[in-house]
Design a protein around this motif. Structure first.
Motif, PDB file in Angstrom:
ATOM      1  N   GLY B  54      -3.662   8.933  -5.277  1.00 52.75           N
ATOM      2  CA  GLY B  54      -4.477   8.666  -6.447  1.00 52.75           C
ATOM      3  C   GLY B  54      -5.920   9.076  -6.251  1.00 52.75           C
ATOM      4  O   GLY B  54      -6.671   9.205  -7.214  1.00 52.75           O
ATOM      5  N   ARG B  55      -6.301   9.268  -4.986  1.00 51.15           N
ATOM      6  CA  ARG B  55      -7.682   9.643  -4.702  1.00 51.15           C
ATOM      7  C   ARG B  55      -7.736  11.035  -4.068  1.00 51.15           C
ATOM      8  O   ARG B  55      -8.506  11.878  -4.495  1.00 51.15           O
ATOM      9  CB  ARG B  55      -8.288   8.608  -3.760  1.00 51.15           C
ATOM     10  CG  ARG B  55      -9.772   8.609  -3.829  1.00 51.15           C
ATOM     11  CD  ARG B  55     -10.406   7.300  -3.423  1.00 51.15           C
ATOM     12  NE  ARG B  55     -11.842   7.456  -3.570  1.00 51.15           N
ATOM     13  CZ  ARG B  55     -12.541   6.989  -4.578  1.00 51.15           C
ATOM     14  NH1 ARG B  55     -11.964   6.312  -5.540  1.00 51.15           N
ATOM     15  NH2 ARG B  55     -13.851   7.201  -4.640  1.00 51.15           N
ATOM     16  N   HIS B  56      -6.882  11.261  -3.088  1.00 44.06           N
ATOM     17  CA  HIS B  56      -6.853  12.571  -2.421  1.00 44.06           C
ATOM     18  C   HIS B  56      -5.666  13.418  -2.852  1.00 44.06           C
ATOM     19  O   HIS B  56      -5.641  14.608  -2.616  1.00 44.06           O
ATOM     20  CB  HIS B  56      -6.822  12.387  -0.901  1.00 44.06           C
ATOM     21  CG  HIS B  56      -8.015  11.641  -0.387  1.00 44.06           C
ATOM     22  ND1 HIS B  56      -7.991  10.304  -0.140  1.00 44.06           N
ATOM     23  CD2 HIS B  56      -9.277  12.055  -0.112  1.00 44.06           C
ATOM     24  CE1 HIS B  56      -9.188   9.914   0.283  1.00 44.06           C
ATOM     25  NE2 HIS B  56      -9.978  10.945   0.302  1.00 44.06           N
ATOM     26  N   PHE B  57      -4.669  12.771  -3.432  1.00 44.79           N
ATOM     27  CA  PHE B  57      -3.529  13.520  -3.966  1.00 44.79           C
ATOM     28  C   PHE B  57      -2.834  12.657  -5.005  1.00 44.79           C
ATOM     29  O   PHE B  57      -3.010  11.441  -5.039  1.00 44.79           O
ATOM     30  CB  PHE B  57      -2.541  13.918  -2.851  1.00 44.79           C
ATOM     31  CG  PHE B  57      -1.955  12.737  -2.121  1.00 44.79           C
ATOM     32  CD1 PHE B  57      -0.789  12.119  -2.587  1.00 44.79           C
ATOM     33  CD2 PHE B  57      -2.555  12.226  -0.988  1.00 44.79           C
ATOM     34  CE1 PHE B  57      -0.256  11.019  -1.929  1.00 44.79           C
ATOM     35  CE2 PHE B  57      -2.037  11.127  -0.326  1.00 44.79           C
ATOM     36  CZ  PHE B  57      -0.876  10.528  -0.796  1.00 44.79           C
ATOM     37  N   ARG B  58      -2.070  13.328  -5.886  1.00 41.33           N
ATOM     38  CA  ARG B  58      -1.269  12.612  -6.873  1.00 41.33           C
ATOM     39  C   ARG B  58       0.163  13.100  -6.739  1.00 41.33           C
ATOM     40  O   ARG B  58       0.419  14.298  -6.708  1.00 41.33           O
ATOM     41  CB  ARG B  58      -1.799  12.890  -8.292  1.00 41.33           C
ATOM     42  CG  ARG B  58      -3.070  12.128  -8.592  1.00 41.33           C
ATOM     43  CD  ARG B  58      -3.635  12.484  -9.946  1.00 41.33           C
ATOM     44  NE  ARG B  58      -2.649  12.364 -11.018  1.00 41.33           N
ATOM     45  CZ  ARG B  58      -2.988  12.242 -12.311  1.00 41.33           C
ATOM     46  NH1 ARG B  58      -4.264  12.210 -12.669  1.00 41.33           N
ATOM     47  NH2 ARG B  58      -2.064  12.165 -13.229  1.00 41.33           N
ATOM     48  N   ARG B  59       1.086  12.140  -6.705  1.00 44.59           N
ATOM     49  CA  ARG B  59       2.488  12.527  -6.525  1.00 44.59           C
ATOM     50  C   ARG B  59       3.033  13.266  -7.738  1.00 44.59           C
ATOM     51  O   ARG B  59       4.063  13.934  -7.631  1.00 44.59           O
ATOM     52  CB  ARG B  59       3.340  11.293  -6.213  1.00 44.59           C
ATOM     53  CG  ARG B  59       3.184  10.851  -4.760  1.00 44.59           C
ATOM     54  CD  ARG B  59       4.313   9.942  -4.337  1.00 44.59           C
ATOM     55  NE  ARG B  59       3.956   8.550  -4.478  1.00 44.59           N
ATOM     56  CZ  ARG B  59       4.790   7.538  -4.258  1.00 44.59           C
ATOM     57  NH1 ARG B  59       6.036   7.782  -3.907  1.00 44.59           N
ATOM     58  NH2 ARG B  59       4.389   6.299  -4.402  1.00 44.59           N
ATOM     59  N   SER B  62       1.430  17.032  -6.969  1.00 46.04           N
ATOM     60  CA  SER B  62       1.824  17.722  -5.734  1.00 46.04           C
ATOM     61  C   SER B  62       3.119  17.123  -5.216  1.00 46.04           C
ATOM     62  O   SER B  62       3.291  15.902  -5.225  1.00 46.04           O
ATOM     63  CB  SER B  62       0.748  17.558  -4.644  1.00 46.04           C
ATOM     64  OG  SER B  62      -0.440  18.231  -4.986  1.00 46.04           O
ATOM     65  N   GLY B  63       4.016  17.983  -4.767  1.00 45.62           N
ATOM     66  CA  GLY B  63       5.242  17.508  -4.140  1.00 45.62           C
ATOM     67  C   GLY B  63       4.981  17.080  -2.711  1.00 45.62           C
ATOM     68  O   GLY B  63       3.924  17.376  -2.141  1.00 45.62           O
ATOM     69  N   PRO B  64       5.959  16.387  -2.099  1.00 43.55           N
ATOM     70  CA  PRO B  64       5.749  15.858  -0.750  1.00 43.55           C
ATOM     71  C   PRO B  64       5.494  16.951   0.290  1.00 43.55           C
ATOM     72  O   PRO B  64       4.674  16.772   1.199  1.00 43.55           O
ATOM     73  CB  PRO B  64       7.046  15.099  -0.456  1.00 43.55           C
ATOM     74  CG  PRO B  64       8.055  15.656  -1.404  1.00 43.55           C
ATOM     75  CD  PRO B  64       7.285  16.034  -2.633  1.00 43.55           C
TER      76      PRO B  64
END
Lengths: 306, 306
Positions: B54-59, B62-64
């Motif tokens: 939520g801060r450095h990435f969003r699921r 971006s995929g895992p």
């Protein structure tokens, strides 16, 4: 002083790093892309742990200084459990922007003081915003030319011995969960484990064949050692020190309580551990852990199920 | 395969570590109290970063696999920015127990593949339960006998040069925030930075006086370099590569966009960087960063305020 959000990332880093004196192993401390730390052995021991608010600590049960002490202790103990001398910690700190900056400073005081106990420094890290307080601690250490003391070296015939407190942190946590405010010694044991860092050198000097730190609980951690070594471990519960202060569940706390970060090791019968250690059992052929000849039913601690 | 909570801590660790082949620098890999990694130089370079959902990435953005690639890349780039060769990563992984185990496996595939690009291994780590997915990545590296390339070595008269993409990740992030699904090249740049890891050795061989990776934005990161070195940096914007694909805000993305993890360095005028680098300015006496003679008004990125 205000919140860490008001200070901003770089303001907070400046305030925190001023509290972190650098020992002689730190060749380049906080402030660059990475730290540079002495590794005279030509190998470096490295371990990392994540501590999440509400799961590994509660801000209403532990103050920031104790949270810092404990976060450092559990990683420094992992380095010592390899027979190595801790040199440095790297600390990732996530917290809500509303967090009081003074709270963060106290946490770093705790990290720095625990490092001092072990002869290490906080050499670098990262600060970020997040919904919960989360600590990511990496500890580094030096083997000083010795072989690492792994979990896989125990041999049938070895003695099993422990060093440091067992069950105290677990008994303290149970008291906090019941809303009790004493005995103070047990609450302190939960908040501030104080591993006996000299245990690594003692074990190595005595010729230990395997060593680990007791973080998940004695039975579970001896199980890891037995699995890794391909041996069976027999514990004689009568040899375990179970102080009356641990209460009616004392033996259960000693057998299954983690987070005191004492140490368990195995020693050849002709080179027993020094008197600061307690011999609690023997290594034999087979698999698994027996206590007084029986397979214990109590599990230790699983971070997803626990 | 089910959730990571169903697998449990030790089941999950077993599944993940099977996906992590160990390179020759790893003397003892996952499974003990700590890893043991080669440090032939006698010093070890070490850096750590926390990445919070939520801060450095969003699921949903971006995929895992890409999250793993990016988390590894930003730490490996920090090691390279010291002029060192990356050797190993330690990874702390926190996630809700309901997280699909296959999702976690793909994330570790991304970590392992990015390590492979840089010649490193994932040598150890920790898994815990938490409300958000959080990654704590520590990268280690070896200086191979050279002096670390810090931020403080720039001298008046030096050339300033950059290597790798600038602004692409920032432009890609802006597109995702607008709900756009292209250009694919920019979305990919946000999801998977691909730092040019050879930049560290190139800079060292060319006699660089200072080096850092561009993670907060070119102007802000050059400001860190200018502060640490006690110099002024003048950038000529006409020398910057601003591809048309970056859109009307292209120059702003190049000047202030972080997270491409390109590199910026300073070089004495008589030992310029190799042709893979772009000279973008000069070092002078004074303080701060000027672009075309003016103080830029755009800040970079502050993790508490941003």
């Amino acid at each position: 002083m205000g919140s860490i959000g008001e200070l901003g990332e770089f303001g907070l880093i400046g305030r925190l790093t001023r509290r972190l004196p650098q020992g002689p192993d730190v060749r380049l401390g906080p402030g660059d892309d990475a730290a540079v730390i002495a590794a005279p052995d030509g190998r470096v021991v490295a371990t990392t742990d994540l501590l999440v608010e509400g799961r590994h600590f509660r801000r209403d049960w532990s103050g920031p200084y104790d949270i810092g002490r404990k976060a450092a202790a559990q990683n420094l103990a992992d380095v010592v459990a390899m027979g190595a001398r801790p040199t440095a910690l790297l600390v990732g700190f996530a917290a809500p922007p509303s967090t009081d900056a003074a709270w963060a400073e106290r946490l770093y005081d705790g990290l720095a003081d625990e490092c001092r106990r072990a002869g290490a420094s906080v050499a670098g890290g990262d600060v970020v915003g997040a919904p919960e307080v989360t600590l990511a601690v990496t500890a580094l250490g030096d083997l000083g030319g010795g072989a690492p003391l792994t979990r896989s070296g125990a041999r049938p015939g070895d003695l099993v011995a422990v060093r440091g407190r067992l069950g105290h942190a677990s008994a303290g946590l149970a008291l906090l969960a019941e809303g009790r405010d004493g005995p103070a010694e047990l609450l302190a044991a939960h908040r501030r484990p104080e591993p006996p860092y000299e245990a690594g050198a003692e074990a190595r000097d005595a010729g230990a064949t395997a060593l680990l730190d007791v973080s998940d609980g004695l039975v579970q951690d001896l199980g890891h050692l037995a699995d890794a070594s391909g041996v069976r471990i027999d514990v004689d519960s009568a040899t375990l020190v179970v102080p009356e202060a641990l209460g009616p569940d004392g033996l259960r706390h000693v057998l299954t309580g983690g987070e005191d970060h004492g140490f368990a090791g195995t020693f050849p019968p002709d080179s027993p551990p020094p008197p600061s250690w307690t011999v609690i059992g023997t290594v034999g052929r087979g698999a698994g852990v027996r206590v007084d000849g029986r397979v214990p039913d109590a599990a230790g601690w699983d971070h997803f199920r626990g």
